[in-house]
Design an enzyme around this catalytic site. Sequence first.
Site, short mmCIF file in Angstrom:
data_model
loop_
_atom_site.label_atom_id
_atom_site.label_comp_id
_atom_site.label_asym_id
_atom_site.label_seq_id
_atom_site.Cartn_x
_atom_site.Cartn_y
_atom_site.Cartn_z
N GLY A 70 -6.36 22.29 30.63
CA GLY A 70 -7.29 21.53 29.81
C GLY A 70 -8.72 21.72 30.28
O GLY A 70 -8.98 22.25 31.36
N CYS A 71 -9.66 21.28 29.46
CA CYS A 71 -11.07 21.48 29.77
C CYS A 71 -11.51 20.61 30.96
O CYS A 71 -12.10 21.12 31.92
CB CYS A 71 -11.93 21.22 28.54
SG CYS A 71 -11.57 19.68 27.69
N TYR A 72 -11.22 19.32 30.88
CA TYR A 72 -11.57 18.46 32.02
C TYR A 72 -10.88 18.97 33.30
O TYR A 72 -11.53 19.11 34.35
CB TYR A 72 -11.14 17.02 31.76
CG TYR A 72 -12.01 16.23 30.80
CD1 TYR A 72 -13.37 16.09 31.02
CD2 TYR A 72 -11.46 15.59 29.70
CE1 TYR A 72 -14.17 15.33 30.15
CE2 TYR A 72 -12.24 14.84 28.82
CZ TYR A 72 -13.60 14.71 29.05
OH TYR A 72 -14.37 13.96 28.21
N THR A 117 -9.96 21.89 34.22
CA THR A 117 -10.56 23.10 34.76
C THR A 117 -11.81 22.78 35.57
O THR A 117 -11.99 23.22 36.70
CB THR A 117 -10.90 24.08 33.62
OG1 THR A 117 -9.68 24.48 32.98
CG2 THR A 117 -11.62 25.31 34.15
N SER A 118 -12.69 21.99 34.98
CA SER A 118 -13.95 21.69 35.66
C SER A 118 -13.72 20.87 36.93
O SER A 118 -14.39 21.08 37.94
CB SER A 118 -14.91 20.94 34.72
OG SER A 118 -14.40 19.67 34.37
#
Lengths: 346, 346, 346, 346
Positions: A148-150, A152-153
């Site tokens: 997911g995007c969150y 990954t960061s």
Amino acid sequence: MIRAGIVGGTGYTGVELLRILALHPEVEVAVVTSRADAGMRVDALYPSLRGVIDVVFSAPDVDVLAGCDVVFFATPNGTAMLMAKALLERKVKVIDLSADFRLKDAKEWGVWYGMAHACPELLAEAVYGLPEVNREKIKKTRLLACPGCYPTSVQLGFLPLLEKGLVDTKHLIADVKSGVSGAGRKAELAMLMSETGESFKAYSVSGHRHLPEITQGLEAAAGDSVNLTFVPHLTPMVRGIHATLYAQFSHRKVSLDALQGLYEQRYANELFVDVLPSGSHPDTRNVRGSNMCQIAIHQPQGGDTVVILSVIDNLVKGAAGQAIQNMNLMFGLPEDRGLKILALYP
Amino acid sequence: MIRAGIVGGTGYTGVELLRILALHPEVEVAVVTSRADAGMRVDALYPSLRGVIDVVFSAPDVDVLAGCDVVFFATPNGTAMLMAKALLERKVKVIDLSADFRLKDAKEWGVWYGMAHACPELLAEAVYGLPEVNREKIKKTRLLACPGCYPTSVQLGFLPLLEKGLVDTKHLIADVKSGVSGAGRKAELAMLMSETGESFKAYSVSGHRHLPEITQGLEAAAGDSVNLTFVPHLTPMVRGIHATLYAQFSHRKVSLDALQGLYEQRYANELFVDVLPSGSHPDTRNVRGSNMCQIAIHQPQGGDTVVILSVIDNLVKGAAGQAIQNMNLMFGLPEDRGLKILALYP
Amino acid sequence: MIRAGIVGGTGYTGVELLRILALHPEVEVAVVTSRADAGMRVDALYPSLRGVIDVVFSAPDVDVLAGCDVVFFATPNGTAMLMAKALLERKVKVIDLSADFRLKDAKEWGVWYGMAHACPELLAEAVYGLPEVNREKIKKTRLLACPGCYPTSVQLGFLPLLEKGLVDTKHLIADVKSGVSGAGRKAELAMLMSETGESFKAYSVSGHRHLPEITQGLEAAAGDSVNLTFVPHLTPMVRGIHATLYAQFSHRKVSLDALQGLYEQRYANELFVDVLPSGSHPDTRNVRGSNMCQIAIHQPQGGDTVVILSVIDNLVKGAAGQAIQNMNLMFGLPEDRGLKILALYP
Amino acid sequence: MIRAGIVGGTGYTGVELLRILALHPEVEVAVVTSRADAGMRVDALYPSLRGVIDVVFSAPDVDVLAGCDVVFFATPNGTAMLMAKALLERKVKVIDLSADFRLKDAKEWGVWYGMAHACPELLAEAVYGLPEVNREKIKKTRLLACPGCYPTSVQLGFLPLLEKGLVDTKHLIADVKSGVSGAGRKAELAMLMSETGESFKAYSVSGHRHLPEITQGLEAAAGDSVNLTFVPHLTPMVRGIHATLYAQFSHRKVSLDALQGLYEQRYANELFVDVLPSGSHPDTRNVRGSNMCQIAIHQPQGGDTVVILSVIDNLVKGAAGQAIQNMNLMFGLPEDRGLKILALYP
């Protein structure tokens, strides 16, 4: 040429896959499915793709998709788990951008996603597609769960600290801000520009679905249980995620210079993780449209709290770009093939 | 490899040139000048370019620039006209993105730009770099005047009507809306986000510098004098220009189908002008970051007023992209070399 | 105290009525209806109203609404025409913010709104609520049709020219830009921030529903038939309308000074129309949240085309504010009672 | 009527003072100074104030200002400390919106503000104008130091926890996001819309000037030393601050219900602090333009970390509104006189 199919081609991750794959020198986009828009030209819905994508949306059909070498699922959660098995049996590699294969524990998946997992037998086999952690496994897998995007960061930001055991894993904080495209291309009141423009808010503070995914990854890195407070926010822009991460040293303070060195070394060979010079403040605009994650390390007042700033484009390194990075690995291509895209500044 | 220099590399057109040239397969960026930032790494100022541009800003110096095959001027008006001659004498091709060589009449230039032209003797030789009009001349020139952003969007929208003599040239209206990056990277109160965000206004209604440039181009197309009312507006976004053009039929009405056909035919072989299907409304987002101009033709209520909608990215087709399109022509390269960049949607 | 009811209190015009009426010294908000949210506190849906509105949404019910002195319809088109008659019979004044009673011709209404008018017998009686034109009629009416947002900005801009017969009524152009709140509070894909943020486009160029309303008003002012080309655009901000109006002198040129004088005189006694000094460019931010219309007059290059710039807040002077201005007139109150609200700058 | 003067009337806090004071029933704005714009009408610079402010900017002059009952300083840091004493001697009350009188320690002030304090003898007398803490002292003071925007949002969020000694004061975290108007009306490259639009970043992570001010206030509340990690961010909107605050229970967990009750009780009599219902996520738009602070309390996964969300409008409760709230107290007026302003939604 790799024949690629995209299931769910009308969402933002779908069209972002198309933007990148259309110019990928080794890929031919063969099939793009959309139940709702079947029969319509892809570039009629997305005029930005005129001239480079000559495909018509079709209804999803395993037999048609079986003619592909790889199928990307850019679908809502709960779809890929219904079709993955049949495709794998037909020798098609599967890259799932939804959450279906991200968690190893089917039960926990069910709790967070509100339905029983339809294909728990594949969870063990699925490889979590964070190349900076799982590169060798990714190269060999046929079933890839794209992060997911969150997650990954947050993971890229915390990993070096956890792998070295430098911080208290029981009091990690991730205060993360996302642009509105993270909510997807769905007609929702809350995502109207009149609602989200010129305004800022937190949401899902009591518990967001990405929490177990992040925790699973952080625990693997730490080799220990992890307690993370994760607060997602909506910021009035379209693309970009900015994670502000807080951790406390567990035993003794480490100097900022040592931390900077640790991060630079950890990511020295990573093409898509860029540790900025000491003192930097990464700006989401500097990765907008690109597959980069830019990271900076701070230690306010030289105290015992480390602050990590980590930015990505939620649709690229947080979704479609990372999926293609994984595809390159799975097909033995250079990891950055088709991904040399510079951020759009200003 | 073409050795390229950029004079004035710290503005938005400068960094946009760098974004595109950094990945151009036939170009090496050899020199980037900035008086203010000389000695600083380019990617320290522009972290979006980290890893692809290994150059340090230098003070502008003709001897150094003379080592280039082509020099782009991304400078404020009044700079290129001081250096162009010396570079041409040293066999360097010059592409000026400022307004210095756009007007053929040095006197009129002086009136609109508030200074005497320093190099009027080159005005006749300079070729106005709108490839859709001057392609053959561009291929042969050594001094290229790259069109302004407003003029590009307005001329490409009006040209087919004027070339065919279909409309009253005495009552043309161009109501044009620009994103704020058109104002450049200058510390100005009026361009603060607090001033321009969440607000919309017209400016320079009594007369904008791009008016004579547009008129010069339209008159050449019409073979007649032209009277244009040009009203520029500032819209709260960073990139993009949307021109809404109004013209009245001069003799007899032409059907919408015929107009659509005329535009499609006129631009059939143009790589960077895309006539949308009848009934379309081009959206600036669909060309954001790309070198495309998208155009749609309307005839409200089948009346005698034609409405043309024309969108570009002001920094690409309106500046850096068009400059590189011109460079490709000047060096005998395929016109779209290095310019296959898809718009960033959403 | 005037007891006010609001039918359709959950849309943007509804909540804007509440914002203003909550502090109006002569009004008590007694009823707010919403079929979907019946039973919910108004301030639970709109936390900005906490502490000032102590009302629960109720389902619309004529008997309950009959207890009000005035009922505002902030409903989609087609609702007010079903309930207005019953309320008028119960001696309730009706102020309709939808389009149901704006056009005098029921047939034309049906063509543009796609349904037969349910209450054509009231169209003659309904007063079009532009106080700057119909003040005396408004004071006496019991059925008020509140103008649309585009029509308000365009009519106030054109009126002085048309009333004096100075311009060619066959070639009027209104190029108008609206913030996204004009589209209302509806879950629509096209109005997501990801779709409208950082982008600009025209829409409904072939014909927008506000065209007949504007034309009706302009023809009444001109005493002649009018041919208007009206092109609405969507600009990436929440509130505000900017109309850029073009007209050509019909007989002879009028000087800019004379035009300025004409406008100043025409609106000298108007509390909510403000003619800016010569040379000004009104900015939508300067009327954001207020009931003002700010206007500027230009004559580019002293030519025969007049350019009028007219800005309003679409939700205030373009909807709720104007409705309350009308209510004040209908109840014999000072016209600006409750409307002394300054724009929010920046 | 209270005669009010504003020194530094051209910045955003200055014009916001004017927006509110113009409609304040007990105040007459008598003097507005601006060195740069002396001689210009205030409403020529700020057309949003046309019709309500009939004042011309004058150069700052103690003799003229001495004719006021109260003088607001909306100046850059370092100005008020040069003039306050003279005004106090002339019996003028002083309300300073800059940082000059916020810190009790002149030495520390000098460290953070980069200059020696010019008037340390007044620091002890100056009252820190957070009415929720210092109401009685404010009523009696003649020298009021108005809190900064970040400090207001952070202190109001943390106070109840610290006053009760519930949390570990050595590990407080304030992750705060501000709209761009917080940077003021200054021509700075970094604040251009092209730089800040569609982007998000942290800044001053190593140490922001508001840190000592916040710490001073928190320590007073806790009766103990406090260690705060404060990370400010810039979010792409004009107005609004969202503070996300993290604290860990010091001894034992407190239930969410008890926390909710604690906050509701603490702020029960506060007109401008609104504790939202349990589970809420305050949105900056709901306080935009108003003097409210809205707060919500969360306890993710019932763990030992409390998350407080606190939102204000940085220019109102974070500056001009709070200054006027303080003025009301200093002059014995009802605390909300002139401050009944509802937020602008959408």
